[in-house]
Design a protein around this motif. Structure first.
Motif, PDB file in Angstrom:
ATOM      1  N   MET A 194       0.812  -1.209   0.000  1.00 55.85           N
ATOM      2  CA  MET A 194       0.000   0.000   0.000  1.00 55.85           C
ATOM      3  C   MET A 194       0.849   1.263   0.000  1.00 55.85           C
ATOM      4  O   MET A 194       0.403   2.335  -0.360  1.00 55.85           O
ATOM      5  N   GLY A 195       2.114   1.167   0.396  1.00 52.54           N
ATOM      6  CA  GLY A 195       2.962   2.359   0.393  1.00 52.54           C
ATOM      7  C   GLY A 195       3.920   2.330   1.563  1.00 52.54           C
ATOM      8  O   GLY A 195       3.885   1.473   2.439  1.00 52.54           O
ATOM      9  N   GLY A 196       4.838   3.279   1.539  1.00 54.00           N
ATOM     10  CA  GLY A 196       5.788   3.399   2.630  1.00 54.00           C
ATOM     11  C   GLY A 196       7.211   3.053   2.251  1.00 54.00           C
ATOM     12  O   GLY A 196       8.149   3.449   2.939  1.00 54.00           O
ATOM     13  N   LEU A 197       7.401   2.330   1.152  1.00 54.29           N
ATOM     14  CA  LEU A 197       8.750   1.928   0.761  1.00 54.29           C
ATOM     15  C   LEU A 197       9.342   2.933  -0.221  1.00 54.29           C
ATOM     16  O   LEU A 197       8.681   3.323  -1.198  1.00 54.29           O
ATOM     17  N   PRO A 198      10.583   3.359  -0.010  1.00 56.16           N
ATOM     18  CA  PRO A 198      11.231   4.265  -0.978  1.00 56.16           C
ATOM     19  C   PRO A 198      11.793   3.466  -2.160  1.00 56.16           C
ATOM     20  O   PRO A 198      11.963   2.255  -2.092  1.00 56.16           O
ATOM     21  N   ASP A 199      12.087   4.163  -3.257  1.00 59.99           N
ATOM     22  CA  ASP A 199      12.748   3.521  -4.393  1.00 59.99           C
ATOM     23  C   ASP A 199      14.230   3.328  -4.121  1.00 59.99           C
ATOM     24  O   ASP A 199      14.808   2.313  -4.504  1.00 59.99           O
ATOM     25  N   VAL A 200      14.859   4.312  -3.507  1.00 60.62           N
ATOM     26  CA  VAL A 200      16.292   4.249  -3.227  1.00 60.62           C
ATOM     27  C   VAL A 200      16.527   4.690  -1.787  1.00 60.62           C
ATOM     28  O   VAL A 200      15.781   5.490  -1.230  1.00 60.62           O
ATOM     29  N   VAL A 201      17.586   4.127  -1.192  1.00 61.95           N
ATOM     30  CA  VAL A 201      17.990   4.503   0.169  1.00 61.95           C
ATOM     31  C   VAL A 201      19.501   4.704   0.166  1.00 61.95           C
ATOM     32  O   VAL A 201      20.241   3.834  -0.314  1.00 61.95           O
ATOM     33  N   THR A 202      19.956   5.828   0.694  1.00 64.48           N
ATOM     34  CA  THR A 202      21.382   6.079   0.876  1.00 64.48           C
ATOM     35  C   THR A 202      21.626   6.242   2.372  1.00 64.48           C
ATOM     36  O   THR A 202      20.991   7.081   3.017  1.00 64.48           O
ATOM     37  N   ILE A 203      22.547   5.427   2.927  1.00 64.56           N
ATOM     38  CA  ILE A 203      22.735   5.392   4.374  1.00 64.56           C
ATOM     39  C   ILE A 203      24.205   5.183   4.687  1.00 64.56           C
ATOM     40  O   ILE A 203      24.929   4.510   3.928  1.00 64.56           O
ATOM     41  N   MET A 204      24.656   5.785   5.791  1.00 68.28           N
ATOM     42  CA  MET A 204      26.047   5.632   6.226  1.00 68.28           C
ATOM     43  C   MET A 204      26.201   4.308   6.972  1.00 68.28           C
ATOM     44  O   MET A 204      25.286   3.860   7.667  1.00 68.28           O
ATOM     45  N   GLU A 205      27.364   3.686   6.791  1.00 71.89           N
ATOM     46  CA  GLU A 205      27.586   2.382   7.410  1.00 71.89           C
ATOM     47  C   GLU A 205      27.519   2.480   8.935  1.00 71.89           C
ATOM     48  O   GLU A 205      27.714   3.545   9.535  1.00 71.89           O
ATOM     49  N   ALA A 215       4.691  -4.749   7.482  1.00 72.38           N
ATOM     50  CA  ALA A 215       5.901  -5.530   7.189  1.00 72.38           C
ATOM     51  C   ALA A 215       7.127  -4.659   7.383  1.00 72.38           C
ATOM     52  O   ALA A 215       7.126  -3.470   7.033  1.00 72.38           O
ATOM     53  N   CYS A 216       8.213  -5.283   7.902  1.00 78.79           N
ATOM     54  CA  CYS A 216       9.414  -4.503   8.197  1.00 78.79           C
ATOM     55  C   CYS A 216      10.649  -5.380   8.041  1.00 78.79           C
ATOM     56  O   CYS A 216      10.653  -6.548   8.456  1.00 78.79           O
ATOM     57  N   LEU A 217      11.697  -4.821   7.429  1.00 79.51           N
ATOM     58  CA  LEU A 217      13.022  -5.427   7.376  1.00 79.51           C
ATOM     59  C   LEU A 217      13.988  -4.446   8.029  1.00 79.51           C
ATOM     60  O   LEU A 217      14.165  -3.323   7.552  1.00 79.51           O
ATOM     61  N   THR A 218      14.625  -4.891   9.129  1.00 77.79           N
ATOM     62  CA  THR A 218      15.573  -4.046   9.856  1.00 77.79           C
ATOM     63  C   THR A 218      16.970  -4.627   9.701  1.00 77.79           C
ATOM     64  O   THR A 218      17.179  -5.825   9.939  1.00 77.79           O
ATOM     65  N   ILE A 219      17.932  -3.775   9.277  1.00 83.02           N
ATOM     66  CA  ILE A 219      19.327  -4.191   9.113  1.00 83.02           C
ATOM     67  C   ILE A 219      20.132  -3.441  10.171  1.00 83.02           C
ATOM     68  O   ILE A 219      20.324  -2.221  10.082  1.00 83.02           O
ATOM     69  N   ASN A 220      20.604  -4.171  11.178  1.00 85.68           N
ATOM     70  CA  ASN A 220      21.373  -3.574  12.272  1.00 85.68           C
ATOM     71  C   ASN A 220      22.837  -3.475  11.884  1.00 85.68           C
ATOM     72  O   ASN A 220      23.413  -4.417  11.327  1.00 85.68           O
ATOM     73  N   GLY A 221      23.462  -2.360  12.199  1.00 88.94           N
ATOM     74  CA  GLY A 221      24.889  -2.187  11.925  1.00 88.94           C
ATOM     75  C   GLY A 221      25.215  -2.403  10.464  1.00 88.94           C
ATOM     76  O   GLY A 221      26.063  -3.200  10.103  1.00 88.94           O
ATOM     77  N   ILE A 222      24.541  -1.684   9.606  1.00 92.08           N
ATOM     78  CA  ILE A 222      24.677  -1.906   8.167  1.00 92.08           C
ATOM     79  C   ILE A 222      26.110  -1.642   7.716  1.00 92.08           C
ATOM     80  O   ILE A 222      26.788  -0.750   8.228  1.00 92.08           O
ATOM     81  N   GLY A 223      26.586  -2.504   6.816  1.00 92.90           N
ATOM     82  CA  GLY A 223      27.950  -2.385   6.316  1.00 92.90           C
ATOM     83  C   GLY A 223      27.992  -2.224   4.808  1.00 92.90           C
ATOM     84  O   GLY A 223      26.967  -2.238   4.118  1.00 92.90           O
ATOM     85  N   MET A 224      29.215  -2.054   4.281  1.00 94.63           N
ATOM     86  CA  MET A 224      29.365  -1.841   2.833  1.00 94.63           C
ATOM     87  C   MET A 224      28.856  -3.043   2.044  1.00 94.63           C
ATOM     88  O   MET A 224      28.343  -2.893   0.938  1.00 94.63           O
ATOM     89  N   ASP A 225      28.991  -4.265   2.614  1.00 95.17           N
ATOM     90  CA  ASP A 225      28.533  -5.459   1.908  1.00 95.17           C
ATOM     91  C   ASP A 225      27.017  -5.516   1.798  1.00 95.17           C
ATOM     92  O   ASP A 225      26.489  -6.336   1.034  1.00 95.17           O
ATOM     93  N   ASP A 226      26.314  -4.663   2.567  1.00 94.67           N
ATOM     94  CA  ASP A 226      24.855  -4.692   2.533  1.00 94.67           C
ATOM     95  C   ASP A 226      24.282  -3.837   1.418  1.00 94.67           C
ATOM     96  O   ASP A 226      23.066  -3.744   1.264  1.00 94.67           O
ATOM     97  N   SER A 227      25.141  -3.155   0.643  1.00 94.14           N
ATOM     98  CA  SER A 227      24.648  -2.408  -0.514  1.00 94.14           C
ATOM     99  C   SER A 227      24.080  -3.371  -1.537  1.00 94.14           C
ATOM    100  O   SER A 227      24.556  -4.496  -1.683  1.00 94.14           O
TER     101      SER A 227
END
Length: 1400
Positions: free
Chosen positions: A1246-1257, A1300-1312
């Motif tokens: 129904m909505g809420g998800l972005p097309d792109v996400v840019t985040i610091m590791e 629905a939710c996907l949470t990535i804790n301590g995101i790293g460069m390999d998670d791109s």
């Protein structure tokens, strides 16, 4: 019994022995009962001493740790044995027991008893058998890690048996039986394995089959497999399976360590037979593009209590960047936890690994690093134990009552407490650039207290002694001292210590100098390549002048003229010769070589001279089967079969020797060479018996001689029957048939030969079967009815009037099995040239392969312009340019230098006649026409005559005729053609009364012709002439005065308004425009817009009164133009009824041209009027009337009509909605209804998800959205196309079935990467993509680009299941998409369309 110390071999202990054996012995035999009691007492003492020995160890840690490790034992058969260990850790570790790596099932019949007594763990075998000889492991584990301990149990036979045996003094591993004396066995390889080219991670299998003579079940040869002269045994890396007559080696998981020359050696008493082939293992896909290949050949040196030295060989870097260094990893046996040993890459291929735990076993592996990334890890080493190499030297045997001895150590002996003595004899057993390995002699020591050592070093010239091991005590007289300076001299000394004090320092060692860095080897010398086979070359080179601890060589190859260098070997080669396999036959290559040592690769050598890949020439093998074809009493005619292998070139000579039967000396029959295989030996003695042998020769030399022929008696042949045929050859071998050819006998007998009989038998059988009951006159026969896969031999007998003659020698054996991929000869007529073509595509082609064509199995030797052979690759064509009726027959082809590739095709006289007719039609074609000659009148009254052909070429020619008179294409006329469309045209500028007649076009294109005519006379001509005159006048009008560029038309709007529209052109200021109805001028409210050229006359309320003929005029001083339109209403009509199904029902539609307010519309079902209701919805648009039957059933079948009436006329349109028409419409309605229901209830985001996400590791990313669907959808997440496995980092949740939710804790460069959310239930769903870009702190924030297709619809599972209705009349499913709502009408006259509904 005197105390004895064991001899210990370090290399044997760590590399060769599978078990660590600690033996005890006794001087006398004792009974089993006493042995058991004594063993129990011994174990009690051992347990006590183990605890006492380790009480001073470190405090307990949280992870598992073996305080008392397992000890190895040797026991006698049927004796009990118990292994003890003590494990500490918190939480309390769980101990699992293994036998040779397999977990023990200790609950099975009481064979193994496991006990845990206050931290002391034990494994008891109450009654040992010989199958209990094994290595036993205890693996302790808790949440903080794992630890392991190993020990071995050796079970011997009863002592009584040993003493009574003649070989009791031998070790138990020595065979008790004398070796088998093999009889002489002749071995012939029937199938051999070839080179294998694979990559890491794949598998390889080598299989060889052999024929043994004699083949005795109990005297089979010993099959031995070798890799580069190293004997291979069955292991987890290599599987060897040897059966009777076959041997297979399988490598299930290839590493570069497996590359090499593999040899199968069959050993018999009479000698050996062997075959070799190379396995090439290239680098697998790297983890990062451009990363180096994995290192290989991991070896362990100088294993000690707390360190080992690891060495390896570097990978080849032909296509990758230079290697910057290596990382060494270790893993304790029993765990899967790999730990990196060095923090920074080391640049040499050797590294000392300190910090190991004594008694633990480890695996090691190495990874290479370059500027692009890190390689895959090498194959892990064999397990190595960190143990004291001098442990056995401290063993003593001590009596414990009775007559048994127990093993103990020096430090278990009771003695006075005092410091140990002085060590002696210190020396360097190994030196390197940055470390040395020291060894010394331990002092005599008999104290109960443990003893350790301190080492001190002194660099020459400083006179300052510095202690080396300040943190870790040394317990064995061998230690590696690290972190030394390169090329410097040192002295070392040792101090012995225990709890009572430290000894005096030992005498300093001699000067010990570390090695200086010498660098990589110099480049190898000249590289020379020579021919080997048709797919390999032998490469040789001179070794480097400065080897500098040379390890081996890498060889690179490149096709001449390119710069694409590839590796010929992926594992260092030790010698200066190498056979490069897998090359392309006929291609030209150059080579270069690099030398390797532990520091890396040398510069490349100079390139070799280019060399083409061809098989080296050898002399031919021996001819065979020498046969006698005839004898006249003074001479004999001989024949023999050509050698099986010609040596790579044609045989140019044969030589024949003879001898009398019983003689030993051979004499040459002739001096000049014989070129044919039929030779008449003259000058023989009548009645004498002779033997013959034959040699073959080629450019390489003379081959071996054939076996001596049978005894031939020089007696004149006088029998009336024919002699034997010869040169039997088989071709066109298929699963159940083949074709046999032969040559006619030399000896005819009493009359000419009239035919031949062919006989065949299975090889080894004497049961001959005649293939043809009736003799054939030609010298070939297709033998059918063979058994697939069976091996046959054939022979031929000639027939004359006297009877059936001698049988020929049997042919070579033939297996009735078609070649894989075998093709047949095809015969066809070329569609373009008309040639009759026999085509054959060979499934095999080798160097020197040629196609040989035959007609009726006689070689075609005379080729001319009418018969041409064209070969391209493996396709060959025999083409008849000018075939004649006599060319029917059987055409066969064979391909030389193959495994008998051949085929044939028979064409009868009737089939050839049909082909000749088709060939003639192709060579003399009639050009097909898409359209015949026609005309079109152009502006100015010009006449265009045209026709269209199916296809024309650029070389097409054509002529136009009028009344048999050729027309000229010169100005003002014009002729042209278009190759792409096939259109040919002629434009006649002046079409007048004199142009009446017949027009013709003649076309010629290559060999094809065509002609088309057009008759323009009478009325047809008059109509064309009138149209030409009109167009001529119209042209003058348009070009010279004002005119209508678009004539009057009627436009009907959605609001039922009617507008007359036209467009004028070529105007000037004085031009005037007027509207008229029935010649009466109309003054509109708004004047015409002559500036835009578009003029409109709106009719606001269109009715019967407003119908009529409307016209418009435009005029000025140059002229006048007029346009009119009739909207009197006559002929106003509606289209036929059509069906349009929707998700709610079946809709009937009627499209109308136009309408007036006086029109009245009624819908009928049969004879009944249909009114607007919930069941039947009547509606539509201004140009279309509709009636929709909601949720139709069988009652709604029948004839439907729409009746349109006005004041004068009534129009009716009818549709029969029954039978197949109803069934198809109802099926379409059900489909649309199901699709609409599925669309409404499928899983959706129904909505809420972005097309792109840019985040610091190191931040936390949460992707959250709302989902819906009935039933509640399932939600899954993908990362770069792979499932996201939930763990501590990736947390997946679905709250209340819609959040629905996907949470990535301590995101790293390999998670791109690209993350995909999939929402789906049984009615379908959708996928949503999110691009996540992670950047480091301080870096520029990247600009992430979204995917073009961010959302993808997932179709429902078919068929779509709709919910069952709860009532008899369910409401219809909602439509799939919005549609015009049907108007609700009350009962009355019916529905008017398209005007709004109103009550009458």
């Amino acid at each position: 019994m005197a105390m004895r110390s064991g001899n210990y071999n370090h290399e044997y202990y760590h590399k060769q022995s599978k078990y660590v054996v600690k033996e005890y012995s006794s001087s006398e035999s004792v009974v089993d009962d006493y042995q058991h009691k004594a063993a129990v007492r011994i174990q009690g003492v051992v347990r006590k001493k183990m605890v006492e020995k380790y009480v001073r160890e470190e405090p307990m840690i949280r992870g598992p740790k073996f305080v008392v490790r397992l000890r190895s034992h040797t026991v006698f058969e049927n004796s009990p044995i118990k292994l003890f260990c003590t494990v500490e850790g918190f939480p309390v570790p769980i101990v699992t027991w293994y036998k040779d790596g397999v977990i023990l099932e200790h609950g099975s019949a009481g064979r193994y008893i496991v006990d845990d007594n206050v931290g002391m763990r034990s494994l008891e075998i109450p009654r040992c058998g010989t199958d209990d000889t094994a290595q036993y492991s205890a693996v302790a584990s808790n949440i903080h890690g794992q630890a392991s301990s190993q020990a071995s149990i050796i079970v011997k036979r009863f002592r009584q048996e040993d003493e009574s045996c003649l070989y009791a003094w031998l070790p138990y591993t020595v065979p008790m039986l004398p070796s088998i004396q093999y009889t002489k066995i002749n071995i012939t390889f029937t199938e051999k394995f070839g080179p294998v080219f694979a990559s890491e991670g794949g598998s390889a299998s080598l299989t060889a089959t052999m024929h043994l003579e004699p083949n005795l079940a109990n005297l089979q040869p010993d099959s031995q497999w070798y890799r580069d002269d190293t004997r291979l045994v069955d292991s987890k890396w290599v599987k060897i399976n040897t059966g009777r007559g076959t041997s297979t080696l399988t490598i299930p998981n290839l590493f570069k360590d497996d590359e090499g020359l593999y040899t199968l050696r069959l050993v018999t008493k009479g000698g050996t037979a062997e075959h070799s082939a190379f396995i090439s293992v290239s680098d697998g896909p790297p983890p990062v593009v451009g990363a180096p290949g994995a290192p290989m050949d991991i070896r362990i040196h100088d294993a000690n209590r707390d360190y080992v030295i690891v060495s390896w060989k570097p990978p080849n870097t032909t296509t990758e960047g230079p290697i910057l260094g290596y990382f060494v990893d270790k893993c304790e046996v029993g765990t899967e936890n790999w730990a990196q040993c060095n923090d920074h890459p080391i640049k040499i291929c050797k590294y000392p690994v300190p910090g190991l735990f004594e008694g633990h076993s480890y695996y090691f592996r190495v990874r290479a690093v370059n500027a692009r990334g890190i390689s895959k890890p090498s194959r892990m080493s064999d397990p190595i134990a960190a143990l004291d190499p001098t442990e056995f030297e401290r063993l003593h045997a001590l009596k414990l009552g009775g007559k048994l001895d127990v093993v103990t150590y020096d430090d278990d002996m009771e003695a006075e407490g005092k410091p140990p003595g002085v060590s002696s004899g210190i020396y360097a057993s190994e030196t390197d650039r940055t470390y040395v390995v020291l060894s010394w002699k331990a002092p005599a020591y008999s104290s109960k207290a443990p003893m350790w050592y301190y080492i001190e070093k002194c660099q020459v010239g400083t006179a300052a002694w510095q202690r080396v091991n300040t943190q870790v005590p040394i317990r064995s007289p061998r230690y590696a001292v690290f972190d030394l300076a390169e090329g410097k001299e040192y002295q070392f000394r040792v101090l012995s210590a225990n709890m009572y004090g430290t000894s005096e320092p030992s005498e300093p060692s001699k000067l010990i100098q570390t090695q200086a860095l010498k660098g990589v080897p110099s480049a190898p010398g000249q590289v020379i390549s020579t021919r080997e086979t048709d797919t390999s070359l032998l490469i040789q080179w001179a070794p480097p002048k400065e080897p500098n601890n040379l390890i081996g060589y890498y060889i690179d190859q490149c096709v001449k003229g390119s710069k694409d260098w590839t590796s010929a070997n992926h594992k260092p080669h030790s010698s200066t010769k190498f056979v490069v396999s897998g090359l392309t036959t006929g291609e030209t290559y150059v080579f270069r070589v690099q030398a390797i040592n532990e520091l890396g690769l040398s510069d490349e050598s100079q390139e070799s001279s280019p060399l083409s890949v061809k098989a080296a020439l050898t002399s031919p093998t021996a001819p065979y089967d020498v046969a006698l074809l005839g004898c006249d009493g003074q001479s004999m005619v001989l024949n023999w079969k050509k050698p099986l292998h010609t040596g790579g070139t044609a045989i140019n000579a044969y030589f024949v020797d003879k001898r009398r039967s019983g003689a030993t000396m051979w004499r040459e029959v002739h001096i000049p060479a014989v070129t044919e295989r039929v030779y008449q030996v003259e000058g023989l003695t009548q009645g004498a018996i002779y033997q013959f042998r034959v040699y073959a020769a080629n450019l390489a030399g003379l081959g071996k001689s054939s076996k001596a022929s049978a005894d031939f008696s020089c007696e004149a042949w006088t029998m009336p029957e024919p002699g034997p045929a010869y040169d039997l050859t088989a071709s066109e071998v298929r699963d159940t048939s083949l074709v046999l050819e032969w040559k006619k006998p030399v000896y005819y007998g009493s009359g000419p030969i009239t035919g031949y009989h062919v006989e065949y038998a299975k090889k080894g059988s004497s049961d001959w079967t005649r293939a043809n009951e009736t003799a054939v006159s030609h010298r070939y026969l297709k033998v059918e009815g063979l058994e697939e896969g069976a091996k046959y031999v054939f022979r031929v007998r000639g027939v004359n009037e006297a009877g059936v003659g001698m049988a020929s020698l049997p042919s070579d054996s033939v297996v009735a099995k078609a070649l894989a991929g075998a093709q047949e000869v095809s015969c066809s007529v070329d569609e373009k040239s008309g040639d009759i073509v026999f085509a054959f595509e060979s499934c095999q082609m080798n160097v020197g392969s040629e196609f040989l064509w035959k007609k009726n199995y006689k070689e075609i030797t005379e080729f001319s312009s009418s018969i041409v052979v064209h070969t391209e690759g493996n396709l060959c064509k025999l083409m008849f340019k000018n075939a004649v009726k006599e060319d029917f027959g059987t055409y066969s082809v064979s391909v030389s230098h193959t495994d008998g590739v051949s085929s044939s095709c028979s064409i009868s006289a009737e089939e050839l006649q049909k082909m000749l007719e088709l060939s003639y039609s192709i060579r003399h074609p009639i050009i097909p026409l898409k359209s015949e000659l026609a005309y079109k009148i152009l502006e100015r009254g010009r006449m265009r005559f045209w026709l269209q052909a199916e296809e024309i070429s650029s070389k097409v020619t054509y002529k136009f005729f009028a009344n048999n008179k050729e027309l000229s294409g010169a100005d003002p006329n014009k002729m042209a053609h278009d190759v792409s469309t096939g259109v040919i045209e002629f434009i006649l500028d002046h079409f007048t009364e004199d142009s009446e007649g017949t027009y013709t076009c003649q076309i010629t294109d290559g060999g094809g012709k065509a002609q088309s005519s057009l008759v323009l006379i009478g009325d047809a001509f008059k109509a064309a002439l009138a149209e030409a005159d009109y167009q001529r006048r119209e042209y003058i009008r348009v070009k010279e005065g004002p005119h209508f560029s678009e004539f009057l038309t009627v436009k009907v709007g959605e609001d039922c308004s009617v507008t007359l529209v036209c467009k004028v052109a070529n105007l000037k200021k004085e031009s005037e425009f007027h509207w008229y109805k029935e010649d009466t001028e109309i003054i509109p409210d708004v004047k015409p817009d002559l500036g835009s050229g578009v003029c409109k006359l709106p009719i606001h309320l269109f009715s019967r009164k407003t119908t009529g003929v409307y016209k418009a005029t435009i005029s000025d001083d140059r002229g006048k133009d007029m346009s009119q339109v009739d909207i009197s209403g006559k002929g106003a009509s509606a289209a036929e009824l059509v069906i349009n199904c929707t998700a709610t029902g079946i809709q009937l539609q009627c499209h109308m041209k136009y309408y007036t307010s006086e029109m009245n519309i009624h819908w009928m079902h049969g004879e009944s009027k249909v009114g607007h209701s919930e069941k039947c919805v009547i509606g539509g648009t201004p140009a279309m009337a509709t009636m929709e039957v909601i949720e139709p059933n069988d009652k709604d079948k029948g004839v439907y009509s729409i009746v349109i009436t006005d004041l004068e006329n009534t129009n009716k349109r009818t549709l029969d909605l029954s039978g197949d028409v109803y069934d198809k419409a109802y099926a379409q309605f059900q489909k649309l209804k199901a699709e609409a229901y599925a669309e409404m209830n499928r899983g959706k985001v129904m909505g809420g998800l972005p097309d792109v996400v840019t985040i610091m590791e190191k931040k936390t990313l949460s992707l959250t959205c709302t989902v819906c669907g009935d039933p509640k959808p399932l939600v899954s997440w993908l990362k770069n196309g792979n499932d996201v496995e939930p763990d501590n980092q990736y947390v997946v949740s679905l709250d209340q079935g819609k959040f629905a939710c996907l949470t990535i804790n301590g995101i790293g460069m390999d998670d791109s990467g690209k993350y995909t959310m999939i929402v789906q239930n049984k009615y379908g769903g959708e996928c949503v993509d999110i691009v996540v870009s992670v950047y480091r702190h301080g870096d520029t924030i990247p600009v992430a680009k979204p995917n073009l297709t961010a959302k993808t619809i997932i179709p429902p599972k078919m068929p779509i299941e709709l919910p069952q209705p709860k009532t008899a009349a369910p409401s219809p499913a909602p439509p799939a998409s919005p549609s015009p709502a049907p108007p609700k009408a009350v009962g009355g006259r019916g529905m008017k369309s398209p005007t709004p509904t109103r009550r009458k």
